[in-house]
Design a protein around this motif. Structure first.
Motif, PDB file in Angstrom:
ATOM      1  N   GLN A   2     -75.694 -27.374   5.862  1.00 36.33           N
ATOM      2  CA  GLN A   2     -75.855 -27.605   7.296  1.00 36.33           C
ATOM      3  C   GLN A   2     -75.444 -29.033   7.642  1.00 36.33           C
ATOM      4  OE1 GLN A   2     -79.868 -27.728   8.989  1.00 36.33           O
ATOM      5  NE2 GLN A   2     -79.175 -26.512  10.745  1.00 36.33           N
ATOM      6  N   ALA A   3     -75.860 -29.985   6.819  1.00 39.94           N
ATOM      7  CA  ALA A   3     -75.476 -31.378   7.047  1.00 39.94           C
ATOM      8  C   ALA A   3     -73.978 -31.563   6.868  1.00 39.94           C
ATOM      9  CB  ALA A   3     -76.247 -32.297   6.090  1.00 39.94           C
ATOM     10  N   ALA A   4     -73.386 -30.847   5.909  1.00 44.23           N
ATOM     11  CA  ALA A   4     -71.940 -30.930   5.701  1.00 44.23           C
ATOM     12  C   ALA A   4     -71.193 -30.372   6.906  1.00 44.23           C
ATOM     13  CB  ALA A   4     -71.552 -30.173   4.432  1.00 44.23           C
ATOM     14  N   ALA A   5     -71.722 -29.290   7.496  1.00 34.09           N
ATOM     15  CA  ALA A   5     -71.105 -28.726   8.697  1.00 34.09           C
ATOM     16  C   ALA A   5     -71.178 -29.722   9.854  1.00 34.09           C
ATOM     17  CB  ALA A   5     -71.803 -27.420   9.074  1.00 34.09           C
ATOM     18  N   TYR A   6     -72.289 -30.426   9.940  1.00 28.84           N
ATOM     19  CA  TYR A   6     -72.481 -31.446  10.985  1.00 28.84           C
ATOM     20  C   TYR A   6     -71.446 -32.568  10.850  1.00 28.84           C
ATOM     21  CZ  TYR A   6     -74.755 -35.851  12.554  1.00 28.84           C
ATOM     22  OH  TYR A   6     -75.032 -37.076  13.080  1.00 28.84           O
ATOM     23  N   VAL A   7     -71.239 -33.078   9.646  1.00 24.54           N
ATOM     24  CA  VAL A   7     -70.273 -34.159   9.429  1.00 24.54           C
ATOM     25  C   VAL A   7     -68.854 -33.660   9.668  1.00 24.54           C
ATOM     26  CG1 VAL A   7     -69.312 -35.769   7.730  1.00 24.54           C
ATOM     27  CG2 VAL A   7     -71.782 -35.369   7.811  1.00 24.54           C
ATOM     28  N   THR A   8     -68.547 -32.459   9.183  1.00 22.43           N
ATOM     29  CA  THR A   8     -67.209 -31.884   9.358  1.00 22.43           C
ATOM     30  C   THR A   8     -66.910 -31.656  10.835  1.00 22.43           C
ATOM     31  OG1 THR A   8     -67.349 -30.794   7.193  1.00 22.43           O
ATOM     32  CG2 THR A   8     -65.711 -29.948   8.747  1.00 22.43           C
ATOM     33  N   LEU A   9     -67.892 -31.113  11.556  1.00 24.34           N
ATOM     34  CA  LEU A   9     -67.723 -30.880  12.986  1.00 24.34           C
ATOM     35  C   LEU A   9     -67.560 -32.201  13.732  1.00 24.34           C
ATOM     36  CD1 LEU A   9     -67.754 -29.234  15.582  1.00 24.34           C
ATOM     37  CD2 LEU A   9     -70.258 -29.194  15.453  1.00 24.34           C
ATOM     38  N   ALA A  10     -68.394 -33.169  13.402  1.00 19.60           N
ATOM     39  CA  ALA A  10     -68.306 -34.463  14.079  1.00 19.60           C
ATOM     40  C   ALA A  10     -66.919 -35.070  13.894  1.00 19.60           C
ATOM     41  CB  ALA A  10     -69.377 -35.408  13.533  1.00 19.60           C
ATOM     42  N   ASN A  64     -59.840 -26.733  12.224  1.00 24.20           N
ATOM     43  CA  ASN A  64     -60.317 -27.882  11.461  1.00 24.20           C
ATOM     44  C   ASN A  64     -61.790 -27.841  11.086  1.00 24.20           C
ATOM     45  OD1 ASN A  64     -57.797 -29.303  11.439  1.00 24.20           O
ATOM     46  ND2 ASN A  64     -58.132 -29.809  13.585  1.00 24.20           N
ATOM     47  N   VAL A  65     -62.526 -26.894  11.641  1.00 28.58           N
ATOM     48  CA  VAL A  65     -63.963 -26.803  11.329  1.00 28.58           C
ATOM     49  C   VAL A  65     -64.298 -25.441  10.729  1.00 28.58           C
ATOM     50  CG1 VAL A  65     -66.314 -26.946  12.238  1.00 28.58           C
ATOM     51  CG2 VAL A  65     -64.518 -28.411  13.191  1.00 28.58           C
ATOM     52  N   VAL A  66     -64.075 -24.393  11.491  1.00 26.82           N
ATOM     53  CA  VAL A  66     -64.496 -23.057  11.065  1.00 26.82           C
ATOM     54  C   VAL A  66     -63.755 -22.612   9.805  1.00 26.82           C
ATOM     55  CG1 VAL A  66     -64.613 -20.626  11.705  1.00 26.82           C
ATOM     56  CG2 VAL A  66     -65.176 -22.396  13.392  1.00 26.82           C
ATOM     57  N   VAL A  67     -62.430 -22.715   9.815  1.00 26.71           N
ATOM     58  CA  VAL A  67     -61.645 -22.229   8.668  1.00 26.71           C
ATOM     59  C   VAL A  67     -62.014 -22.957   7.374  1.00 26.71           C
ATOM     60  CG1 VAL A  67     -59.329 -22.055   7.690  1.00 26.71           C
ATOM     61  CG2 VAL A  67     -59.753 -21.322  10.048  1.00 26.71           C
ATOM     62  N   PRO A  68     -61.981 -24.300   7.332  1.00 24.76           N
ATOM     63  CA  PRO A  68     -62.314 -24.959   6.057  1.00 24.76           C
ATOM     64  C   PRO A  68     -63.761 -24.767   5.620  1.00 24.76           C
ATOM     65  CG  PRO A  68     -61.922 -26.581   7.788  1.00 24.76           C
ATOM     66  CD  PRO A  68     -61.495 -25.271   8.335  1.00 24.76           C
ATOM     67  N   LEU A  69     -64.710 -24.775   6.560  1.00 25.16           N
ATOM     68  CA  LEU A  69     -66.111 -24.576   6.182  1.00 25.16           C
ATOM     69  C   LEU A  69     -66.342 -23.166   5.656  1.00 25.16           C
ATOM     70  CD1 LEU A  69     -68.061 -26.434   9.012  1.00 25.16           C
ATOM     71  CD2 LEU A  69     -68.278 -26.880   6.558  1.00 25.16           C
ATOM     72  N   LEU A  70     -65.807 -22.178   6.341  1.00 30.15           N
ATOM     73  CA  LEU A  70     -66.003 -20.787   5.931  1.00 30.15           C
ATOM     74  C   LEU A  70     -65.330 -20.522   4.589  1.00 30.15           C
ATOM     75  CD1 LEU A  70     -67.113 -18.000   6.651  1.00 30.15           C
ATOM     76  CD2 LEU A  70     -65.024 -17.573   7.974  1.00 30.15           C
ATOM     77  N   TYR A  71     -64.127 -21.049   4.407  1.00 30.84           N
ATOM     78  CA  TYR A  71     -63.413 -20.840   3.136  1.00 30.84           C
ATOM     79  C   TYR A  71     -64.127 -21.582   2.004  1.00 30.84           C
ATOM     80  CZ  TYR A  71     -59.357 -19.621   0.294  1.00 30.84           C
ATOM     81  OH  TYR A  71     -58.527 -19.081  -0.655  1.00 30.84           O
ATOM     82  N   ALA A  72     -64.592 -22.791   2.287  1.00 31.42           N
ATOM     83  CA  ALA A  72     -65.306 -23.567   1.261  1.00 31.42           C
ATOM     84  C   ALA A  72     -66.597 -22.870   0.852  1.00 31.42           C
ATOM     85  CB  ALA A  72     -65.598 -24.971   1.776  1.00 31.42           C
ATOM     86  N   LYS A  97     -77.668 -24.287  15.418  1.00 27.39           N
ATOM     87  CA  LYS A  97     -77.468 -22.927  14.907  1.00 27.39           C
ATOM     88  C   LYS A  97     -75.998 -22.638  14.613  1.00 27.39           C
ATOM     89  CE  LYS A  97     -81.417 -21.158  17.518  1.00 27.39           C
ATOM     90  NZ  LYS A  97     -81.834 -20.339  18.692  1.00 27.39           N
ATOM     91  N   ILE A  98     -75.119 -23.491  15.149  1.00 30.49           N
ATOM     92  CA  ILE A  98     -73.694 -23.269  14.953  1.00 30.49           C
ATOM     93  C   ILE A  98     -73.324 -23.255  13.476  1.00 30.49           C
ATOM     94  CG2 ILE A  98     -73.071 -25.728  15.116  1.00 30.49           C
ATOM     95  CD1 ILE A  98     -70.540 -24.827  16.610  1.00 30.49           C
ATOM     96  N   ALA A  99     -74.072 -24.003  12.647  1.00 33.40           N
ATOM     97  CA  ALA A  99     -73.756 -24.047  11.211  1.00 33.40           C
ATOM     98  C   ALA A  99     -73.905 -22.660  10.587  1.00 33.40           C
ATOM     99  CB  ALA A  99     -74.656 -25.051  10.503  1.00 33.40           C
ATOM    100  N   GLN A 100     -75.036 -22.022  10.820  1.00 37.27           N
ATOM    101  CA  GLN A 100     -75.261 -20.690  10.264  1.00 37.27           C
ATOM    102  C   GLN A 100     -74.261 -19.681  10.828  1.00 37.27           C
ATOM    103  OE1 GLN A 100     -77.754 -22.637  11.508  1.00 37.27           O
ATOM    104  NE2 GLN A 100     -78.606 -23.233   9.511  1.00 37.27           N
ATOM    105  N   ARG A 101     -73.917 -19.858  12.106  1.00 37.39           N
ATOM    106  CA  ARG A 101     -72.993 -18.934  12.746  1.00 37.39           C
ATOM    107  C   ARG A 101     -71.565 -19.089  12.203  1.00 37.39           C
ATOM    108  NH1 ARG A 101     -73.625 -20.190  18.826  1.00 37.39           N
ATOM    109  NH2 ARG A 101     -72.123 -18.469  19.074  1.00 37.39           N
ATOM    110  N   ILE A 102     -71.197 -20.301  11.818  1.00 31.83           N
ATOM    111  CA  ILE A 102     -69.873 -20.511  11.223  1.00 31.83           C
ATOM    112  C   ILE A 102     -69.747 -19.700   9.935  1.00 31.83           C
ATOM    113  CG2 ILE A 102     -68.460 -22.203   9.956  1.00 31.83           C
ATOM    114  CD1 ILE A 102     -69.254 -24.271  12.074  1.00 31.83           C
ATOM    115  N   PHE A 103     -70.790 -19.724   9.101  1.00 29.56           N
ATOM    116  CA  PHE A 103     -70.732 -19.035   7.816  1.00 29.56           C
ATOM    117  C   PHE A 103     -70.809 -17.517   7.971  1.00 29.56           C
ATOM    118  CE2 PHE A 103     -72.829 -23.180   6.535  1.00 29.56           C
ATOM    119  CZ  PHE A 103     -71.620 -23.764   6.164  1.00 29.56           C
TER     120      PHE A 103
END
Length: 427
Positions: free
Chosen positions: A173-181, A342-350, A288-294
């Protein structure tokens, strides 16, 4: 030139099939060996028939045969297993450190191959030296290379995500926050947003998520945007300052040094203030966006992530100095698509990579295939040369091609460059 000769040898681009040593013995190359980029002979474990004898060993390549001595290979035991000395100029005989003469062969390639290579790699006058020759490449080569480049770009972004995950102790979740920021910087302010996120822990923001003013105060205070004295709503800014002063002391927050915000020639809706307000709105929603991305499984569910309407001051403001907007929507369609890339694709793939989910990796790639291609100078350059770009996967591949190969002049490692150079090598 030696690098070019290594390239010709590695890819078997010599002119004729009837090779021979300088003393007339026939040479047949069964296996040219593995290129060695470290100390020692240039190619390991080659298999070569010289005359009627089969040799298995190493190959050394020099522009001039006398370089064998200039490089002191004659006294280095690492070169005892060299079975063939491939040269551009036969000006000396080479002997192993054990005293035995080494078979030597002139490398036959087109006389102007080196000059053609230099023109391709060193020509800085053209946007792309090979642009006018792309039409010579069969489409199958370009299609295959684009597929590889698209995944290269995904993997590079996944590597960045993984490094952030490691930096935040495995907290996705914190990684999603930094990536999104970081992505909210939209290229211009990426580094500034990332520094802000790393200096402002998500857990602190979430602990205060029930008070939108507190979350906004922390983010704007950490960004250094509350130092203004000419705000259009002094009461609102004053409340933010009070919140930041109290909470920064409570949590021991330190502003990032020299955030480096850039706002020249930006349209008001793209000011970092408004992007921060959008980030604050996501955090107020318990992030909640972090959980929704995954959990993304379609382009529609991906786009819905950023359907955010700003409220209060930020419904019609773009900064604290009187820049207004007519829409309360945080992001337009183009901005949403950039965030998906730049956010959804790399986070979901990672995430799918880390936990072995092929479905998540496939969903990430499908998002790119369903997005319209980006329109920028890089993509337009390749399109003008006749390369079709139907989707964002392809436009990302073309960006990877330009930045990692063309700009770096790594033509030897580009399949398009290799194809053109292979044609050149054959004369």
């Amino acid at each position: 030139m030696e690098k070019i000769m290594q390239y010709v040898w590695q890819h078997r681009l010599w002119l004729q099939q009837d090779l021979a040593t300088v003393d007339g013995r026939r040479v047949r190359v069964i296996d040219q060996g593995l290129l060695n980029n470290d100390a020692g002979p240039d190619f390991f474990n080659a298999k070569i028939i010289i005359g009627d004898q089969t040799w298995v060993g190493n190959v050394e390549i020099h522009v001039k045969a006398s370089d064998w001595y200039a490089h002191h290979h004659d006294t280095d035991p690492a070169y005892n297993n060299v079975v063939l000395h491939v040269v551009g100029k036969d000006d000396a005989r080479a002997y192993r450190p054990d005293g035995e003469e080494i078979a030597q062969m002139l490398l036959p390639c087109a006389a102007d191959f080196g000059e053609r290579y230099r023109r391709m790699v060193m020509d800085r006058s053209a946007a792309l030296p090979c642009l006018s020759r792309l039409c010579e490449i069969p489409q199958i080569y370009i299609t295959d290379w684009i597929s590889t480049l698209g995944f290269e770009r995904i993997y590079a972004k996944v590597d960045r995500v993984m490094s952030v995950v490691e930096r935040v102790g495995g907290d996705w979740q914190a990684a999603a926050y930094v990536t999104l920021a970081r992505a909210l910087g939209f290229s211009i302010n990426n580094d500034a947003f990332e520094r802000l996120a790393l200096a402002t822990p998500l857990k602190v923001l979430l602990h205060n998520r029930s008070d939108a003013t507190a979350v906004e105060g922390i983010l704007f205070g950490q960004a250094g945007f509350l130092d203004t004295t000419s705000a259009t709503d002094a009461d609102y800014v004053s409340r933010l300052r009070e919140q930041y002063t109290f909470l920064a002391a409570k949590y021991g927050l330190q502003r990032p040094q020299s955030p480096g915000w850039k706002m020249a020639r930006m349209r008001p809706p793209t000011f970092p203030h408004r992007r921060l307000a959008a980030l604050a709105a996501m955090i107020a929603d318990d992030f909640k966006i972090a959980q929704r991305i995954f959990a993304v499984d379609s382009i529609d569910s991906a786009r819905a992530l950023f359907d955010i309407t700003l409220k209060g001051y930020w419904a019609n403001h773009c900064n604290f100095h009187g820049a207004f907007t007519t829409t309360a929507k945080a992001f337009g369609r183009l901005s949403v698509d950039i965030l998906l890339i730049n956010v959804v694709v790399p986070l979901l793939y990672a995430y799918g990579t880390r936990y072995g989910s092929a479905a998540q990796r496939d969903a990430a790639v499908d998002v790119l295939y369903q997005l319209q291609p980006e329109s920028n100078s890089i993509v337009n350059l390749f399109v003008s040369a006749g390369i079709s770009c139907p989707d964002a996967f392809t436009s990302q591949a073309l960006i990877e091609l330009r930045r990692s190969y063309c700009d770096a002049r790594k033509c030897l490692y580009c399949r398009i460059g290799h194809r053109l150079l292979a044609l050149n090598a054959k004369g």
